[in-house]
Design a protein around this motif. Sequence first.
Motif, PDB file in Angstrom:
ATOM      1  N   PHE A   9      48.345  66.409  43.515  1.00 25.49           N
ATOM      2  CA  PHE A   9      47.299  66.568  44.530  1.00 25.49           C
ATOM      3  C   PHE A   9      47.347  65.377  45.475  1.00 25.49           C
ATOM      4  N   ILE A  10      47.654  65.663  46.739  1.00 23.81           N
ATOM      5  CA  ILE A  10      47.822  64.641  47.776  1.00 23.81           C
ATOM      6  C   ILE A  10      46.737  64.851  48.819  1.00 23.81           C
ATOM      7  N   THR A  11      45.983  63.800  49.125  1.00 24.56           N
ATOM      8  CA  THR A  11      44.947  63.910  50.149  1.00 24.56           C
ATOM      9  C   THR A  11      45.276  63.027  51.340  1.00 24.56           C
ATOM     10  N   LEU A  12      44.880  63.486  52.514  1.00 20.57           N
ATOM     11  CA  LEU A  12      45.040  62.737  53.759  1.00 20.57           C
ATOM     12  C   LEU A  12      43.659  62.380  54.265  1.00 20.57           C
ATOM     13  N   GLU A  13      43.445  61.107  54.544  1.00 20.16           N
ATOM     14  CA  GLU A  13      42.138  60.621  54.993  1.00 20.16           C
ATOM     15  C   GLU A  13      42.285  59.790  56.257  1.00 20.16           C
ATOM     16  N   GLY A  14      41.172  59.637  56.967  1.00 26.89           N
ATOM     17  CA  GLY A  14      41.159  58.845  58.187  1.00 26.89           C
ATOM     18  C   GLY A  14      40.133  59.386  59.155  1.00 26.89           C
ATOM     19  N   GLY A  15      39.924  58.666  60.239  1.00 22.80           N
ATOM     20  CA  GLY A  15      38.931  59.049  61.227  1.00 22.80           C
ATOM     21  C   GLY A  15      39.385  60.207  62.102  1.00 22.80           C
ATOM     22  N   GLU A  16      38.552  60.523  63.072  1.00 25.30           N
ATOM     23  CA  GLU A  16      38.849  61.625  63.991  1.00 25.30           C
ATOM     24  C   GLU A  16      40.122  61.328  64.780  1.00 25.30           C
ATOM     25  N   GLY A  17      40.947  62.356  64.950  1.00 25.85           N
ATOM     26  CA  GLY A  17      42.140  62.225  65.782  1.00 25.85           C
ATOM     27  C   GLY A  17      43.264  61.407  65.183  1.00 25.85           C
ATOM     28  N   ALA A  18      43.210  61.102  63.894  1.00 27.07           N
ATOM     29  CA  ALA A  18      44.236  60.252  63.287  1.00 27.07           C
ATOM     30  C   ALA A  18      45.542  60.992  63.038  1.00 27.07           C
ATOM     31  N   GLY A  19      45.529  62.309  63.098  1.00 30.93           N
ATOM     32  CA  GLY A  19      46.762  63.074  62.910  1.00 30.93           C
ATOM     33  C   GLY A  19      46.916  63.671  61.525  1.00 30.93           C
ATOM     34  N   LYS A  20      45.812  63.840  60.810  1.00 25.93           N
ATOM     35  CA  LYS A  20      45.887  64.358  59.439  1.00 25.93           C
ATOM     36  C   LYS A  20      46.435  65.783  59.390  1.00 25.93           C
ATOM     37  N   THR A  21      45.971  66.638  60.291  1.00 22.76           N
ATOM     38  CA  THR A  21      46.420  68.026  60.271  1.00 22.76           C
ATOM     39  C   THR A  21      47.906  68.121  60.577  1.00 22.76           C
ATOM     40  N   THR A  22      48.366  67.392  61.576  1.00 24.95           N
ATOM     41  CA  THR A  22      49.787  67.390  61.917  1.00 24.95           C
ATOM     42  C   THR A  22      50.623  66.878  60.754  1.00 24.95           C
ATOM     43  N   LEU A  23      50.168  65.803  60.113  1.00 22.31           N
ATOM     44  CA  LEU A  23      50.917  65.251  58.991  1.00 22.31           C
ATOM     45  C   LEU A  23      50.903  66.206  57.802  1.00 22.31           C
ATOM     46  N   SER A  24      49.773  66.866  57.559  1.00 18.92           N
ATOM     47  CA  SER A  24      49.732  67.791  56.420  1.00 18.92           C
ATOM     48  C   SER A  24      50.753  68.919  56.608  1.00 18.92           C
ATOM     49  N   ARG A  25      50.900  69.402  57.825  1.00 18.88           N
ATOM     50  CA  ARG A  25      51.899  70.438  58.091  1.00 18.88           C
ATOM     51  C   ARG A  25      53.310  69.915  57.819  1.00 18.88           C
ATOM     52  N   ALA A  26      53.570  68.704  58.305  1.00 20.46           N
ATOM     53  CA  ALA A  26      54.905  68.125  58.137  1.00 20.46           C
ATOM     54  C   ALA A  26      55.224  67.890  56.668  1.00 20.46           C
ATOM     55  N   LEU A  27      54.264  67.360  55.913  1.00 18.26           N
ATOM     56  CA  LEU A  27      54.511  67.093  54.495  1.00 18.26           C
ATOM     57  C   LEU A  27      54.698  68.394  53.720  1.00 18.26           C
ATOM     58  N   ALA A  28      53.879  69.399  54.012  1.00 17.09           N
ATOM     59  CA  ALA A  28      54.032  70.679  53.329  1.00 17.09           C
ATOM     60  C   ALA A  28      55.414  71.270  53.607  1.00 17.09           C
ATOM     61  N   ALA A  29      55.882  71.170  54.838  1.00 15.93           N
ATOM     62  CA  ALA A  29      57.206  71.688  55.185  1.00 15.93           C
ATOM     63  C   ALA A  29      58.301  70.919  54.457  1.00 15.93           C
ATOM     64  N   ARG A  30      58.151  69.608  54.350  1.00 16.26           N
ATOM     65  CA  ARG A  30      59.156  68.795  53.659  1.00 16.26           C
ATOM     66  C   ARG A  30      59.195  69.105  52.169  1.00 16.26           C
ATOM     67  N   LEU A  31      58.034  69.234  51.569  1.00 15.89           N
ATOM     68  CA  LEU A  31      57.980  69.544  50.148  1.00 15.89           C
ATOM     69  C   LEU A  31      58.586  70.918  49.870  1.00 15.89           C
ATOM     70  N   ALA A  32      58.255  71.886  50.726  1.00 12.39           N
ATOM     71  CA  ALA A  32      58.815  73.229  50.561  1.00 12.39           C
ATOM     72  C   ALA A  32      60.335  73.216  50.732  1.00 12.39           C
ATOM     73  N   ALA A  33      60.828  72.456  51.714  1.00  7.59           N
ATOM     74  CA  ALA A  33      62.265  72.366  51.944  1.00  7.59           C
ATOM     75  C   ALA A  33      62.988  71.722  50.764  1.00  7.59           C
ATOM     76  N   ALA A  34      62.262  70.869  50.022  1.00 10.44           N
ATOM     77  CA  ALA A  34      62.834  70.227  48.837  1.00 10.44           C
ATOM     78  C   ALA A  34      62.771  71.124  47.604  1.00 10.44           C
ATOM     79  N   GLY A  35      62.238  72.331  47.772  1.00  5.45           N
ATOM     80  CA  GLY A  35      62.207  73.278  46.684  1.00  5.45           C
ATOM     81  C   GLY A  35      60.954  73.264  45.843  1.00  5.45           C
ATOM     82  N   LEU A  36      59.911  72.579  46.308  1.00  6.62           N
ATOM     83  CA  LEU A  36      58.664  72.517  45.562  1.00  6.62           C
ATOM     84  C   LEU A  36      57.679  73.562  46.082  1.00  6.62           C
ATOM     85  N   PRO A  37      56.954  74.238  45.190  1.00  7.63           N
ATOM     86  CA  PRO A  37      55.879  75.117  45.648  1.00  7.63           C
ATOM     87  C   PRO A  37      54.751  74.257  46.200  1.00  7.63           C
TER      88      PRO A  37
END
Length: 214
Positions: A9-37
């Motif tokens: 379980f990985i959480t992203l924290e920070g203030g408004e506009g810090a880029g959490k949503t963009t980073l969550s998409r990127a990390l999910a894509a990287r994890l999936a590309a590495a073969g992880l559900p």
Amino acid sequence: MAAPARGRFITLEGGEGAGKTTLSRALAARLAAAGLPVLRTREPGGAPGAEALRGLLLTGGIAWDPVAEAMLMFAARREHLAKTILPALQAGIWVVCDRFADSTLAYQCHGHGLPRRVWEGLAAVALEGFAPDCTLVLDLPPAQGMARALARSGGAPDRIEAMGEAFHSRVHAAFQSIATAEPGRCAVLDAKMPPAALAEAAGAVLRDRLGAPL
């Protein structure tokens, strides 16, 4: 057949506009590309009941009493945990979540002045000792973050984004304090980096701390 290994379980924290949503998409894509559900989710929200509460909390136009607001946040969090997060982890899925309990501590306690004992009591009931395996704290000066957030929303801030500069400065300081208090769980990342560089830095943290094949 052996049961799947527990997910992380990985959480992203920070203030408004810090880029959490963009980073969550990127990390999910990287994890999936590495073969992880992988499952990408958010708070408040992530389960039907929690999404209903999200609408009340962010766009309902209600000036909530701080204790009532925290109770609603944790009600949404409990639904999210019980209906989405725990089942996914038990099935071996890695979960990337945009905000979790640290946000309530930062926004409601440090931002609005909610007594910490209230947060601790609600967390004890709703989470029962559950905590993220790793928390990435995206550090961005509040003024820069708010400029990003307003640009994203077309100049129409939601209820939280519309809080004043002093409020967002307190929230920013709170996330720094949380990260300092729990260095084993939290890693601070410079959110001024371009998105690709930020995703690379986040991937390195997950590789080092959780053994993610990134």
